[in-house]
Design an enzyme around this catalytic site. Structure first.
Site, short mmCIF file in Angstrom:
data_model
loop_
_atom_site.label_atom_id
_atom_site.label_comp_id
_atom_site.label_asym_id
_atom_site.label_seq_id
_atom_site.Cartn_x
_atom_site.Cartn_y
_atom_site.Cartn_z
N GLY A 688 40.28 -5.71 24.18
CA GLY A 688 41.49 -6.50 24.12
C GLY A 688 41.35 -7.81 24.86
N SER A 689 42.17 -8.76 24.49
CA SER A 689 42.16 -10.05 25.17
C SER A 689 43.56 -10.60 25.22
CB SER A 689 41.23 -11.03 24.46
OG SER A 689 41.62 -11.21 23.12
N GLY A 690 43.86 -11.34 26.28
CA GLY A 690 45.18 -11.92 26.44
C GLY A 690 45.10 -13.26 27.12
N SER A 691 46.27 -13.83 27.43
CA SER A 691 46.28 -15.19 27.97
C SER A 691 45.64 -15.29 29.34
CB SER A 691 47.73 -15.70 28.03
OG SER A 691 48.51 -14.86 28.85
N PHE A 692 45.65 -14.18 30.13
CA PHE A 692 45.08 -14.23 31.47
C PHE A 692 43.68 -13.62 31.54
CE2 PHE A 692 49.35 -15.24 32.70
CZ PHE A 692 49.20 -16.00 33.84
N GLY A 693 43.14 -13.15 30.43
CA GLY A 693 41.79 -12.62 30.49
C GLY A 693 41.49 -11.64 29.38
N VAL A 695 39.78 -7.57 28.43
CA VAL A 695 39.66 -6.22 28.95
C VAL A 695 38.48 -5.53 28.29
CG1 VAL A 695 40.84 -4.03 29.30
CG2 VAL A 695 42.15 -6.15 29.28
N LYS A 710 39.58 -5.57 33.68
CA LYS A 710 40.26 -6.79 33.26
C LYS A 710 39.63 -7.98 33.96
CE LYS A 710 44.68 -9.19 33.48
NZ LYS A 710 46.06 -9.11 33.95
N ASP A 816 60.02 -4.30 31.71
CA ASP A 816 59.40 -4.40 30.38
C ASP A 816 59.02 -3.02 29.87
OD1 ASP A 816 58.61 -5.78 28.15
OD2 ASP A 816 56.55 -6.05 28.86
#
Length: 959
Positions: A688-693, A695, A710, A816
């Site tokens: 997985g990948s997101g705006s802060f890094g 995984v 992460k 959340d």
């Protein structure tokens, strides 16, 4: 003079009554003006001598408004009938001023509040009809003073408490109806004092216990309804001797046990006998003397013992010439159907014999029942062919022979059954061709012929059935030929399944004309050619299976534009080229592509090779963007970048500088260990990948199991701050049901660049979001969560919230909570990941917890497209709860043996223990998701309720 003043008072009171009525669609109040005397106004009856109002009858005129308190000034009023309108607000206490009132009918409006105690001043009241409103509270004890009361109906409200014992003081009472409320407790012994009682209705409540035996001695009773409660115990053997006038007897959905009293055959007045969903056992007594019997429902009991004599009661029933409905569905009846079944009443319209152990052939004499509308013989051991006499069923609308051992061809006379709208022959051994004559059934909406031995081509006449809107299922047969272009004529079909046949050829482009299609299954055939791009025109398509065919060429890019698509399987074909990345292709749990060796690209989680052109890697535009992929365990890590621990209870006014941040003591791991444990942060381990890094799945020497690593993108603004906050905030949070941070790394990589990473537990079973939708789950069986699993997960989540709200050093707000943030470990124990929202409030957490519970029970997301006209999940549930539980319940929540039988989409039975557990959980979800924060439960009360629910569920005490 007194009469004149009285006239003026009545005139003024009527005008005031009219004022708050905002809508009069039928114009009944148009005549209420000064041009004529008020005694001639619509709905008014006056005393001819004194010209005073004695009757006000506006029933059924669809009036909308509140009831003016000035109604109390019509002091000679004897009859007030405002039934079947839309009056709202509270019932004015001024009605107590109507001392002459004898009949009060406020049925089927929208009145709220409690029953006004002032009504007890109406000492001449004989009829009190308040059914079909939203009244609350207990039944006022003051009603005991209404000594003249003869008929009292308070059904379909929200009344609580029990049936008051003072009811025995109303000696004139003949009709007593408290059905469809929230009453609880036993039926009081005092009810037996009502020697004139003819009608008793207390169904659809929470009443319990064994009804007092004297109740069965009220000889005047003609109607006796106690359905949908928790009554138990046997019925007295001689009860129908002591109820000589009984006509209608209904006790469905209770826990009555023992045999059906044989005395019933002595009660010749009975015309309606409804006792399904109980625990009755033994043989059905002879009912041949019930000459007026038109309704006999014995469904879902334990009657019969799979013996040859089980169905002997059918022959005496041939004397019941008015029989309209006969059902003994879902019992233990064995033996063969006697030929005498054809001698049942010519009036018989509905015959339900399914889910038993009936064997042998279907007697040809059954075809003599030419008036039948519904015939269910499903789930027995019937064999042989369909009798030719079935061709006489000219009125038949529903025919289910599914799950038997029937054989032979579908007879051509099926085309004569022109009124059919459901034909279900699933799971038999029928063979031969599907007869073209079926095209004459132009009202057919549901056709299920799957799991048989049909061969030949699909007749074009099937595709001329424009009425087919619900389902066409021809799967698991030996059909050959092509899927013709005429398939496009099924414009309104929801479900089309021709899987597991020998069909071949191209998929016609005309399939795009099936605009209502939601489920399309073509798997396990020999279809070839390219996937038609017209499939992308199905804006409502949710499930598409093209697997195990011979499709070749690329996957059409346009398919990523089907926003509704939840599952796509194109595995084991000959597809090639680049896999799209948007829409369903953006979630690896929703797409199956294995067995296509020439596919490339796609999202990283599909683990496909990169696409190349002339030996050069083809640059894809999505490589220049971060795509947030919620999949399995990593979904919680992707939003951890927004994590914050809120210390606002004690530190809300403190300021903290991050100019020179420090990380509290937390065991750290080296960059070298992380590099080695992830194979150099290989794309093979990227999950997985997101705006802060990003995984990665890794394996560290210091940890026995796999971990999730992460790696922060330090080029992203706020990444340093995120790292510090997460380390400092999460290191001291320790709870069985919260995701655990194991260690961190703050170092430099092999190029000398700054490197920061967090290491978390790895959750093998992924997120709750995946498990709530088994049709898209890519996992080994079991692929669904039953009620026990869901109850445990709800308890786990509630335990985690309790810790965050009450057991941490400072209050922590989750902000959340949703299924993608609930992760399941190897033992299916739930672990909550915590993230940052905007509403800093425990009430906000309770709202999202309530929505989570409702989502788990309904299987619907809060953004589900089926929630129409701006309806939210809370309101969707509230409208159907608790009476229509099956309409809102996730169909996967109960296993086949959990006591659910569904006919035509309706709930027929939930085991009481299961049903009560579901009702209790739905109540928690609804209360927690109330619009007003003040009305929501707190987590302490939630946990207390859940403990009670689980204890009762496991011990079988909810029954």
């Amino acid at each position: 003079m007194a009469t004149i003043l009285g006239n003026q008072t009545d005139h003024f009171a009527l005008l005031k009554f009219k004022e708050p009525i905002s809508d009069d669609p039928n114009g009944i109040l148009d005549s209420w003006n000064s041009s004529i005397h008020f005694c001639k106004w619509g709905g008014i009856t006056c005393n001819p001598m004194h010209q005073r109002v004695i009757g006000l009858n506006l029933e059924g005129y669809q009036l909308h408004g509140s009831l003016s308190p000035h109604i109390g000034n019509l002091t000679l009023l004897k009859n007030l009938n405002l039934g079947n309108n839309s009056f709202y607000g509270e019932i004015p206490k001024e009605l107590g001023k109507l001392l002459q009132l004898q009949q009060l009918y406020l049925t089927n409006n929208s009145f709220v509040g409690e029953i006004p105690t002032n009504l007890t001043y109406c000492s001449n009241l004989k009829d009190l009809f308040l059914s079909g409103n939203n009244l609350i509270g207990k039944i006022p004890i003051a009603i005991a003073s209404l000594k003249m009361l003869q008929r009292m109906t308070l059904s379909s409200n929200k009344l609580t408490g029990g049936i008051p014992s003072f009811i025995g003081n109303l000696s004139c009472l003949t009709q007593f109806s408290f059905a469809d409320n929230n009453l609880e407790g036993d039926i009081p012994q005092a009810i037996c004092l009502l020697k004139k009682l003819t009608v008793l209705r207390v169904g659809v409540n929470n009443l319990s216990g064994t009804p007092p035996s004297c109740l069965y001695n009220i000889t005047s009773l003609t109607i006796f309804f106690m359905a949908i409660n928790n009554f138990h115990g046997p019925l007295p053997p001689n009860m129908f001797h002591t109820l000589p006038n009984i006509q209608m007897f209904g006790i469905a959905k209770n826990q009555f046990s023992g045999p059906i009293p044989t005395s019933i055959n002595a009660s010749s007045s009975i015309n309606f006998l409804d006792i399904p969903d109980n625990n009755f056992v033994g043989q059905v007594p002879s009912l041949g003397k019930l000459k007026d019997l038109y309704h006999l429902n014995l469904e879902r009991n334990n009657l019969g013992n799979n013996s040859a004599k089980d169905l002997e009661f059918l022959k005496p029933l041939t004397n019941c010439s008015k029989l309209y409905l006969l059902s003994f569905d879902t019992n233990n009846f064995g033996g063969v159907l006697p030929n005498s079944i054809g001698n049942l009443s010519n009036e018989l319209k509905m015959l339900y014999l399914g889910c038993n152990m009936i064997s042998g052939k279907i007697p040809a004499e059954l075809g003599h029942l030419v008036g039948l509308i519904s015939l269910y013989l499903e789930s027995n051991h019937l064999e042989g062919v369909i009798p030719t006499t079935f061709g006489k069923f000219q009125k038949l609308q529903l025919l289910s022979l599914r799950n038997n051992k029937l054989s032979g061809d579908i007879p051509h006379f099926v085309g004569n059954l022109s009124q059919l709208f459901i034909l279900d022959l699933y799971d038999n051994t029928f063979e031969g061709n599907i007869p073209p004559s079926i095209g004459n059934c132009q009202k057919l909406q549901y056709l299920k012929l799957s799991q048989n031995k049909f061969r030949g081509t699909i007749p074009l006449e099937v595709f001329n059935l424009f009425s087919l809107t619900n389902l066409l299922d021809l799967s698991h047969n030996s059909l050959s030929g092509s899927l013709p272009k005429e398939v496009g004529m099924l414009k309104n079909i929801d479900w089309l399944d021709v899987s597991e046949n020998h069909l071949s050829g191209n998929i016609p482009e005309t399939i795009g004309e099936c605009v209502s299609l939601e489920y399309l299954n073509l798997q396990g055939n020999s279809f070839n050619g390219t996937i038609p791009s017209s499939l992308a025109s199905h804006k409502g398509l949710r499930y598409l299976d093209l697997s195990r065919n011979q499709f070749y060429g690329p996957i059409p890019d346009a398919m990523q534009n089907i926003s509704s698509l939840e599952y796509l399987d194109v595995s084991y074909n000959m597809l090639e080229g680049e896999v799209p990345i948007y829409g369903v292709f953006g979630n690896a749990t929703q797409v199956e592509i294995i067995g296509n060796n020439k596919l490339c690209g796609g999202i990283a989680q599909l683990h496909l090779p990169p696409c190349h052109i002339n030996g050069i890697k083809h640059p894809k535009h999505h490589e220049f963007k971060f795509i947030i992929v919620i999949v399995s365990v990593v979904s919680f890590l992707l939003i951890l970048s927004f994590i914050i621990t809120i210390y606002w209870m004690r530190k809300r006014n403190q300021k903290r500088s991050f100019d020179s941040p420090t990380i509290d003591q937390l065991t750290k791991v080296s960059y070298q260990a992380l590099h080695r444990g992830t194979d150099g942060f290989s794309t093979r381990n990227l999950i997985g990948s997101g705006s802060f890094g990003s995984v990665y799945r890794g394996n560290l020497v210091s940890e026995d199991n796999f971990v999730a690593v992460k790696v922060l993108n330090l080029q992203k603004q706020g990444a340093h701050k995120s790292f510090i906050v997460e380390c400092n905030a999460l290191k001291n949070i320790r709870h069985r049901n919260l995701v655990k941070i194991l260690t961190c790394c703050s170092s430099t990589d092999y190029t000398g660049q700054e490197f920061k990473a967090l290491v978390f537990d790895y959750m093998k079973n992924g997120s709750l979001e995946q498990w709530l939708h088994p049709e898209i789950l890519n996992a080994e069986p079991p692929t669904t969560l039953d009620l026990s699993h869901r109850l445990n997960i709800i308890i786990d989540v509630a335990s985690a919230l309790h810790y965050l709200h009450h057991e941490c050093e400072q209050l922590v707000i989750h902000c959340d909570l949703k299924p993608s943030n609930v992760l399941l470990d190897n033992d299916m124990v739930a672990h909550v990941k915590y993230g940052m929202g905007f509403e800093v409030s425990t009430c906000g957490d309770m709202y999202t917890f309530g929505i989570l519970v409702l989502e788990m029970l309904t299987g619907r997301r809060p953004t589900d497209e089926t929630l129409e006209d701006g309806q939210n999940l809370h309101n969707f549930v509230r409208i159907s709860f608790p009476d229509n539980l099956i309409n809102i319940l996730d169909p996967h929540i109960l296993s086949r043996d959990a006591g659910v039988s569904i006919r035509d989409g309706n709930s027929e039975n939930l085991f009481p223990r299961v049903e009560e557990c579901l009702i209790s959980l739905f109540k928690i979800g609804l209360v927690c998701s109330m619009e007003s924060p003040k009305e929501r439960m707190n987590i302490v009360d939630v946990n207390r309720e859940l403990i009670i629910i689980k204890k009762a569920f496991l011990a079988g005490e909810i029954n």
